[in-house]
Design a protein around this motif. Sequence first.
Motif, short mmCIF file in Angstrom:
data_model
loop_
_atom_site.label_atom_id
_atom_site.label_comp_id
_atom_site.label_asym_id
_atom_site.label_seq_id
_atom_site.Cartn_x
_atom_site.Cartn_y
_atom_site.Cartn_z
N MET A 149 0.84 -1.19 0.00
CA MET A 149 0.00 0.00 0.00
C MET A 149 0.88 1.25 0.00
SD MET A 149 -1.61 0.50 3.86
CE MET A 149 -2.65 -0.92 3.67
N ALA A 150 0.41 2.26 -0.73
CA ALA A 150 1.23 3.46 -0.93
C ALA A 150 1.45 4.23 0.36
CB ALA A 150 0.57 4.35 -1.98
N ALA A 151 0.45 4.25 1.26
CA ALA A 151 0.59 5.00 2.51
C ALA A 151 1.71 4.41 3.37
CB ALA A 151 -0.74 5.00 3.27
N TYR A 152 1.73 3.10 3.50
CA TYR A 152 2.75 2.44 4.30
C TYR A 152 4.13 2.66 3.67
CZ TYR A 152 4.77 -1.20 7.30
OH TYR A 152 5.51 -1.89 8.22
N ALA A 153 4.20 2.55 2.34
CA ALA A 153 5.47 2.76 1.64
C ALA A 153 5.97 4.18 1.82
CB ALA A 153 5.31 2.45 0.15
N SER A 154 5.07 5.15 1.82
CA SER A 154 5.49 6.55 1.98
C SER A 154 6.06 6.80 3.37
CB SER A 154 4.31 7.49 1.71
OG SER A 154 3.30 7.37 2.71
N LEU A 155 5.50 6.13 4.39
CA LEU A 155 6.03 6.27 5.74
C LEU A 155 7.39 5.61 5.87
CD1 LEU A 155 2.78 5.57 7.81
CD2 LEU A 155 3.93 7.78 7.53
N LEU A 156 7.54 4.42 5.27
CA LEU A 156 8.85 3.76 5.27
C LEU A 156 9.90 4.64 4.62
CD1 LEU A 156 7.97 0.07 4.28
CD2 LEU A 156 8.78 0.86 6.51
N SER A 157 9.54 5.21 3.48
CA SER A 157 10.48 6.04 2.73
C SER A 157 10.91 7.26 3.53
CB SER A 157 9.83 6.47 1.40
OG SER A 157 10.71 7.28 0.66
N LEU A 158 9.94 7.94 4.15
CA LEU A 158 10.26 9.11 4.96
C LEU A 158 11.12 8.71 6.16
CD1 LEU A 158 9.98 12.08 5.73
CD2 LEU A 158 7.76 11.54 6.78
N GLY A 159 10.82 7.57 6.75
CA GLY A 159 11.61 7.10 7.88
C GLY A 159 13.06 6.85 7.50
N HIS A 160 13.28 6.29 6.30
CA HIS A 160 14.65 6.06 5.84
C HIS A 160 15.39 7.38 5.60
CE1 HIS A 160 15.10 1.72 5.35
NE2 HIS A 160 13.82 1.66 5.00
N VAL A 161 14.69 8.38 5.06
CA VAL A 161 15.31 9.68 4.85
C VAL A 161 15.79 10.26 6.18
CG1 VAL A 161 14.88 12.07 4.16
CG2 VAL A 161 14.04 10.20 2.74
N LEU A 162 14.92 10.22 7.17
CA LEU A 162 15.27 10.75 8.49
C LEU A 162 16.41 9.96 9.12
CD1 LEU A 162 11.67 11.36 9.88
CD2 LEU A 162 13.24 13.08 8.99
N ASP A 163 16.36 8.65 8.97
CA ASP A 163 17.40 7.80 9.55
C ASP A 163 18.77 8.11 8.95
OD1 ASP A 163 18.12 5.38 11.21
OD2 ASP A 163 18.72 4.66 9.23
N GLN A 164 18.81 8.30 7.63
CA GLN A 164 20.09 8.58 6.98
C GLN A 164 20.64 9.94 7.39
OE1 GLN A 164 21.56 6.13 5.64
NE2 GLN A 164 19.69 4.93 5.86
N ILE A 165 19.75 10.91 7.56
CA ILE A 165 20.21 12.24 7.99
C ILE A 165 20.75 12.19 9.41
CG2 ILE A 165 19.40 14.56 8.58
CD1 ILE A 165 17.65 14.50 6.12
N LEU A 166 20.12 11.37 10.25
CA LEU A 166 20.60 11.22 11.62
C LEU A 166 21.96 10.54 11.68
CD1 LEU A 166 17.46 10.20 13.74
CD2 LEU A 166 18.91 12.21 14.08
N LYS A 167 22.09 9.45 10.91
CA LYS A 167 23.31 8.64 10.99
C LYS A 167 24.46 9.22 10.18
CE LYS A 167 21.01 4.21 11.87
NZ LYS A 167 20.72 2.86 11.33
N HIS A 168 24.14 9.71 8.98
CA HIS A 168 25.19 10.20 8.07
C HIS A 168 24.74 11.52 7.44
CE1 HIS A 168 27.04 6.28 8.47
NE2 HIS A 168 25.92 5.72 8.09
N PRO A 169 24.68 12.57 8.20
CA PRO A 169 24.22 13.85 7.63
C PRO A 169 25.20 14.37 6.60
CG PRO A 169 25.17 14.18 9.80
CD PRO A 169 25.09 12.69 9.60
N PRO A 170 24.68 15.13 5.62
CA PRO A 170 25.60 15.80 4.69
C PRO A 170 26.59 16.62 5.50
CG PRO A 170 23.33 16.05 3.97
CD PRO A 170 23.27 15.45 5.34
N ARG A 171 27.84 16.51 5.12
CA ARG A 171 28.89 17.12 5.93
C ARG A 171 28.67 18.63 6.14
NH1 ARG A 171 34.29 15.20 3.11
NH2 ARG A 171 32.96 15.43 1.29
N GLN A 172 28.78 19.03 7.41
CA GLN A 172 28.70 20.43 7.81
C GLN A 172 27.35 21.05 7.45
OE1 GLN A 172 32.10 22.24 5.96
NE2 GLN A 172 33.53 21.34 7.41
#
Length: 734
Positions: A1-24
């Motif tokens: 379902m698209a709603a669940y996929a959209s939440l997963l996708s947003l969660g991955h974006v946030l997770d990557q910014i937390l763990k490996h933010p663009p430098r500086q």
Amino acid sequence: MAAYASLLSLGHVLDQILKHPPRQRDVLDKAQIDSLLESITFLQDFLEDISLIRGDEIQALEEKIVSSAYEAEDIIESRVVDQILENSEAETGSSSTLFSQELQEVVEEIGLMKKDVMKIKETEGIKIVQQPRKDATAGSFIRGTSNSKNTMVGFDEDLIQIMETLTGDESSLLILSIVGMGGIGKTTLAKNVFDNPSIVHHFDIHVWVTISQQYSLNEILLGLLKDIGVLAREGKEIAQKSYGELGLFLYRSLFGRRYFIVMDDVWSSEVWDVIKRFFPDNSNGSRVLVTTRLSNVADSFQSCSPHRLHFLDEDNSWTLFCDKVFGQDSCPPELEEVGKTIVRNCRGLPLAIVAIGGLLSKASEKFEDWERVANDTFTAVNMGDNGHCSEILSLSYKYLPVRLKPCFLYMAIFPEDGVISFSRLIKVWVAEGILKPIRSRSLEEIAEDNLKDLINRNLILVHDYGSNNKIKTCTIHDLIRDLCLREAQREKFLSVGTHSLNNHPLEQKKKKRKINNHPRSIIDMRRLIIHQSSKEEECQQQVFDTMDSTSCTRSLICNTFKFTSTKLHNSSLRLLRVLNMYDSCSYEEILRLVNSRYIAFKVPLFPFLLNPLGSLSLLWNLQTINIDDTTSNMPIELPAEIWDMPQLRHLEKEGGFSLPDPPSTKSNGSRDFSVLKNLRTLYKITNFRCTDEVIRRIPDIKKLGITYSNFAGGYGWQYHEVNKLVHLRCPGKI
């Protein structure tokens, strides 16, 4: 379902910014991230609990979730891209304030959806239990039975009759045909014939080719030549020859030898009329076996009467069902009556029985659960002769665990009858961000679990195994793919378009399946797929022109040479994550795709051969580079920045990469930043130096391909320290 996929996708974006933010770069406020993650978890739990419940309120909420999650992604990723491309540390206070305000509005909007959830819970009487689910743990979905085999029930006599004709005394070339509706078991029967040891030993040449509705004569001939071994002998240049030249190669390869060729899923007798001249009659008992849904196609092969498949009777239907649901076990007595009701509702169609069997093999053995499936299949049967099959198959999607639905819908990106690389599918699922994370398991492991689960549910078929007995390729039945495509486009999960082929006049006559290729349908799509087909170029040109307005597109998968890097450069695809195309781009164009995670090309990126002027590390979130280069074995020189890309997971090129030594000191002072913990694949590396520093920086490498040549300047084996390969911690394949 698209709603669940959209939440997963947003969660991955946030997770990557937390763990490996663009430098500086300070992209998000910590409080905003925490608030979003809390809301995402809450809404995911809710969607998992109501996956079988439908209604106007739920549909409206799901649409709100998709809209808000995508809006949050757009705001956040646009901010990241703008900051990286502008390359300025300083920014105006007004732009920063505007960003914070826009994001805060969406954060609050998503947070307010909890009220909608509570209202629906009260209406439906739902209790959300926030705990690990049975279907979310690795290995829990395997219930002691393997459903990936080509089980054949009820066609034993058909098998014997076909084999007797194939191995009979008739010396002239015979064309046999198997005809029946989609899902009746034509391919399964043909596969059992093809793999039978007596057939394998009877013929000198043994080849299978799938035709499908939208085909290319060149691809058909290349497929035949590949299996015969001609491509390996003649080299990659043969792929550039015309279909007439390819046909001549095929004729010469078959001449004088006893051959057996299966042409699966033929939709038109015209394709046979064109290529039959390349099949010599050697008067030695050669045979061609054709499967088709169309009686007029089967009747056109006049050397043998068509072999017509019929629906299974009740006994064989029940046998097939029990094999798929229970394996070697027996059906519990309390489920036998309701089980037979379900089987009768499938009307003897093997594909429907197998699909429902795969569904119930993962369900609990509670009578009420089976009764619900029986009621749903009864409703599907009453859709009428034209609709009951697709409606029964759609139950397989309805009852899928919600975590598997995005992965299943994603199968619609592959062309009809395409052979799908297991490893490629795993990588692209990871890059898409549609996998639910599980603690202590890598995303690749989760993706493999999901794929094996879909295989065990009979929704995906194993096509071939590798030398290590692991799944190498898979396929999906036409009718199941239709289900994927229908549901994916209904939920606006993706859009599939086509581009015309003109390699032979026959291509203009072929029947075409209706697909969603209206230009307006792609503007708001996150995923855009363009296949080669026989559609009119004018319509597809409109699709390409419309792409200039597709600013929200995250995935572009283009299986046609007609899409050029100019289109990529001129379009507004600045937020792309997944790019898979035949054509190449300049290095400068790639550096502008700073949001990309997966980049794959079919032809070489020649500018990579030069020392790049820009920094590859601008692609802060890059996971996979795959260059399927069939024309050049020249290695690509990777920049030193490759060691400062912690998200990197896979580097692949047949012609090889030249990997620079890692820097001896770390300018950022962080030990972990320069350790590529996620790196799984390096294939192939030319003149690989296996130093202690390299080993330390690739601790979890799974696949390492290396080649050595042209040692110069006295640098020999000792300099490259090959003896230290044994110190790699996780060597999966070297």
